[in-house]
Design a protein around this motif. Structure first.
Motif: not given
Length: 180
Positions: A44-67
């Motif tokens: 899901x994170x790869x899809x959010x990063x690759x999608x030209x549209x972007x993801x519904x979760x801000x980058x800070x949210x992904x950072x927290x989840x990935x940590x």
């Protein structure tokens, strides 16, 4: 190219979900289920990063989840010394690096996680090259083991290995593309 890669990685979510729904994790073990959950999260994170549209979760949210994901699997690896835990921890760290090292200034993509519109390079490109080499090697090794090995008889193993090959190749590609 961005849309094609988005579709490829979005398609990886289906085998992850099917494994989570169908497999007998009591027999296979909790670590296998956790690995499948991590794989779905990373897809899901790869899809959010690759999608030209972007993801519904801000980058800070992904950072927290990935940590949290990296920490969980690093601790699991420390306790169990299983290579799958180490791989998932490294994958989460690499994705955290990509999210953190991409430029967040300007209004090109706002707070959304979108690497496809990035016109500058990641910070510390040597880290990206080293991580890309790891993922390329792991994808090749896993692909050879998948084709050769009799372990495909284990429930979900072929699906898991195929996802690992595609994810590894995709991570390597994204890291190299953003570093060079």
């Amino acid at each position: 190219m961005d849309w094609a890669l988005t579709v490829v990685f979005a398609a990886l979510a289906l085998p992850c979900l099917l494994r989570l729904v169908r497999l007998d994790y009591v027999r296979l073990g909790r670590g296998v289920r956790n690995g499948d959950l991590a794989e779905l999260l990373l897809v899901v994170a790869m899809v959010a990063m690759l999608s030209p549209v972007g993801g519904p979760i801000p980058a800070a949210g992904w950072q927290a989840v990935l940590v949290l994901t990296a920490g969980w699997f690093a601790l699991a690896w420390w306790r169990e010394r299983r290579s799958g835990c180490a791989h998932h921890a490294l994958s989460a760290v690499a994705m955290l690096y990509m999210v953190t090292a991409m430029p967040h200034d300007g209004m090109a993509h706002g707070p959304w996680l979108t690497m496809s519109t990035m016109d500058t390079r990641l910070a510390a490109p040597l880290v990206a090259v080293a991580a890309a080499a790891y993922f390329a090697f792991d994808a090749a090794r896993t692909g050879v083991l998948m084709v050769r090995g009799p372990a495909v008889a284990v429930s979900g193993h072929a699906s898991r290995a195929a996802c690992r090959v595609v994810m590894g190749a995709g991570m390597g590609y994204m890291l190299l593309a953003a570093a060079l």
